[in-house]
Design an enzyme around this catalytic site. Structure first.
Site, mmCIF file in Angstrom:
data_model
loop_
_atom_site.group_PDB
_atom_site.id
_atom_site.type_symbol
_atom_site.label_atom_id
_atom_site.label_comp_id
_atom_site.label_asym_id
_atom_site.label_seq_id
_atom_site.Cartn_x
_atom_site.Cartn_y
_atom_site.Cartn_z
ATOM 1 C CG ASP A 43 -2.017 -0.896 1.279
ATOM 2 O OD1 ASP A 43 -2.261 -1.548 0.254
ATOM 3 O OD2 ASP A 43 -2.679 -1.001 2.334
ATOM 4 N NE ARG A 72 5.401 16.278 -5.084
ATOM 5 C CZ ARG A 72 6.645 16.702 -5.329
ATOM 6 N NH1 ARG A 72 7.198 16.490 -6.486
ATOM 7 N NH2 ARG A 72 7.310 17.334 -4.398
ATOM 8 C CG HIS A 103 -7.001 -1.543 2.953
ATOM 9 N ND1 HIS A 103 -6.959 -1.044 4.231
ATOM 10 C CD2 HIS A 103 -8.311 -1.535 2.601
ATOM 11 C CE1 HIS A 103 -8.190 -0.761 4.638
ATOM 12 N NE2 HIS A 103 -9.028 -1.045 3.656
ATOM 13 C CG HIS A 121 -2.978 3.419 0.310
ATOM 14 N ND1 HIS A 121 -3.825 2.374 0.051
ATOM 15 C CD2 HIS A 121 -2.900 3.509 1.675
ATOM 16 C CE1 HIS A 121 -4.223 1.854 1.191
ATOM 17 N NE2 HIS A 121 -3.708 2.526 2.200
ATOM 18 C CB THR A 142 -3.096 2.533 9.726
ATOM 19 O OG1 THR A 142 -3.012 1.191 9.232
ATOM 20 C CG2 THR A 142 -2.823 2.524 11.224
ATOM 21 C CG HIS A 178 -2.212 -3.163 11.947
ATOM 22 N ND1 HIS A 178 -1.685 -2.151 12.696
ATOM 23 C CD2 HIS A 178 -2.955 -2.561 10.985
ATOM 24 C CE1 HIS A 178 -2.106 -0.996 12.219
ATOM 25 N NE2 HIS A 178 -2.875 -1.215 11.173
ATOM 26 N N GLY A 179 1.378 -3.595 12.290
ATOM 27 C CA GLY A 179 2.384 -3.027 13.185
ATOM 28 C C GLY A 179 3.586 -3.941 13.399
ATOM 29 C CG HIS A 231 4.582 1.799 7.894
ATOM 30 N ND1 HIS A 231 5.564 2.095 8.805
ATOM 31 C CD2 HIS A 231 4.281 2.961 7.268
ATOM 32 C CE1 HIS A 231 5.843 3.390 8.737
ATOM 33 N NE2 HIS A 231 5.073 3.931 7.822
HETATM 34 N N1 PXP Z 1 -3.223 -6.591 8.043
HETATM 35 C C1 PXP Z 1 -4.280 -5.752 7.879
HETATM 36 C C2 PXP Z 1 -5.653 -6.318 7.925
HETATM 37 C C3 PXP Z 1 -4.093 -4.388 7.641
HETATM 38 O O1 PXP Z 1 -5.162 -3.568 7.481
HETATM 39 C C4 PXP Z 1 -2.771 -3.892 7.540
HETATM 40 C C5 PXP Z 1 -2.540 -2.438 7.228
HETATM 41 O O2 PXP Z 1 -3.045 -2.164 5.972
HETATM 42 C C6 PXP Z 1 -1.708 -4.797 7.693
HETATM 43 C C7 PXP Z 1 -1.970 -6.133 7.970
HETATM 44 C C8 PXP Z 1 -0.295 -4.368 7.579
HETATM 45 O O3 PXP Z 1 0.028 -3.511 8.620
HETATM 46 P P1 PXP Z 1 1.437 -2.773 8.639
HETATM 47 O O4 PXP Z 1 1.448 -1.860 7.444
HETATM 48 O O5 PXP Z 1 1.431 -2.048 9.930
HETATM 49 O O6 PXP Z 1 2.490 -3.833 8.533
#
Ligand code: PXP
Length: 243
Positions: free
Chosen positions: A8, A17, A42, A49, A99, A192-193, A215
Site C-alpha cells: 500500500d 504527487r 487494501h 493509496h 491506518t 499490523h504493526g 509499513h
Molecule cells: N493486516 C491488515 C488487515 C491491515 O489492514 C494492515 C494495514 O493495511 C496490515 C496487515 C499491515 O500492517 P502494517 O502496514 O502495519 O504492517
C-alpha cells in the site's frame, strides 16, 4: 508459514504527487523475487493509496497470491468478485483513521453480525475467493467468525506491537486466540504493526500460518531496496519457526 507483503505505502508515495512512480506492481514483483509468498493491498473507500487499476494490474501480473483487504462497500465487493483474488480479508474502515485501528466489530450487535458483512462474505465465497476476517484477539470475535463460515481470521497484532516492550500480556492473548481459532477450524493469519524488531515472537506462534506486513518493509526499502527489505524480513520469520 506464508509471508505476504503489503505494498500500500508504495502507492502512498505515488499518490503524494498523483504521478506514476513508484509503481506498486513493480514493487510487488520485487517482493516475489525476494521470496514473498503473496502480495497484500487494501483498496480503501477513499482510494488514498491503492487504486482500482492497481488491483487489476496486480491480478494480471503477479505469480504468487493476491490478498485483497476491503470493507463492505458495494463497488469494492463487486470488484473482488469480478477479479477473484486468492483471498479477500474484510477489515473495518473509518475515513478519518490513519491506518486500520482495530479489528471488525463482531461482538456488539446483540449476537447478530452486520448483514452487509454476511452478504459480502457470501458474495466473495460464491466467487471462489477465500474469505478472511481481520479481528482482535478476542474469544467472542473468534466464535462469531467461525459461525460466519469464513475460511480464516487475521489476528490484529497492533496491541502487541504497541506494548511488546513493556508487557507479555498482548503476546499471550495472541497465542491463546490462535489456539482457539485453530481449534474452531479456522486458518490463522496475523498482522499490523509488525516490524523487524517485534516479528519473531508472533512468527513463533505455531498456529499462525500467514503474516501480512507492510509499513516496516516499505520503510526499510527506502534504504536497502525492496528485495533487500523483503529478504531480511523473510530471514527473521524463517529463523523464528521450528517447523
Ligand atoms: N493486516 C491488515 C488487515 C491491515 O489492514 C494492515 C494495514 O493495511 C496490515 C496487515 C499491515 O500492517 P502494517 O502496514 O502495519 O504492517
Amino acid at each position: 508459514m506464508r509471508f505476504f507483503v503489503n505494498v500500500d505505502h508504495v502507492a502512498t508515495v505515488r499518490q503524494a504527487r498523483r504521478t506514476d512512480e513508484p509503481d506498486p506492481v513493480a514493487a510487488a514483483i520485487g517482493c516475489e523475487r525476494a521470496g514473498a509468498d503473496g502480495i497484500t493491498v487494501h483498496l480503501r473507500e477513499d482510494r488514498r493509496h491503492i487504486q482500482d487499476q492497481d488491483v487489476e494490474r496486480l491480478c494480471a501480473t503477479i505469480s504468487t497470491m493476491l490478498n485483497l483487504e476491503l470493507a463492505t462497500a458495494d463497488d469494492i465487493v463487486a470488484l473482488a468478485t469480478r477479479l477473484r483474488p486468492h483471498q479477500a480479508t474484510f477489515v473495518p474502515e473509518r475515513r478519518e483513521e490513519v491506518t486500520t485501528e482495530g479489528g471488525l466489530d463482531l461482538t456488539s450487535a446483540k449476537g447478530h453480525p452486520d448483514p452487509r458483512l454476511v452478504e459480502a462474505v457470501e458474495a466473495v465465497r460464491q466467487a471462489g475467493v477465500r474469505a478472511s476476517l481481520f479481528i482482535d484477539p478476542d474469544s467472542t470475535a473468534i466464535e462469531r467468525s467461525a459461525a460466519l463460515g469464513v475460511d480464516a481470521i487475521e489476528l490484529h497484532t497492533g496491541e502487541y506491537a504497541n506494548h511488546y516492550r513493556d508487557s507479555d500480556a498482548p503476546l499471550a492473548r495472541l497465542a491463546e486466540a490462535a489456539r482457539q481459532a485453530r481449534g474452531a477450524g479456522l486458518a490463522v493469519h496475523a498482522g499490523h504493526g509488525l516490524t523487524y524488531h517485534n516479528v519473531q515472537a508472533v512468527a513463533a506462534i505455531p498456529e499462525i500460518e500467514e503474516l501480512n506486513i507492510g509499513h516496516s518493509i516499505v520503510s526499510r526499502s527506502i534504504l536497502v531496496g525492496i528485495e533487500g527489505a523483503v529478504s531480511e524480513m523473510r530471514a527473521l520469520i524463517a529463523a523464528a519457526r521450528v517447523d
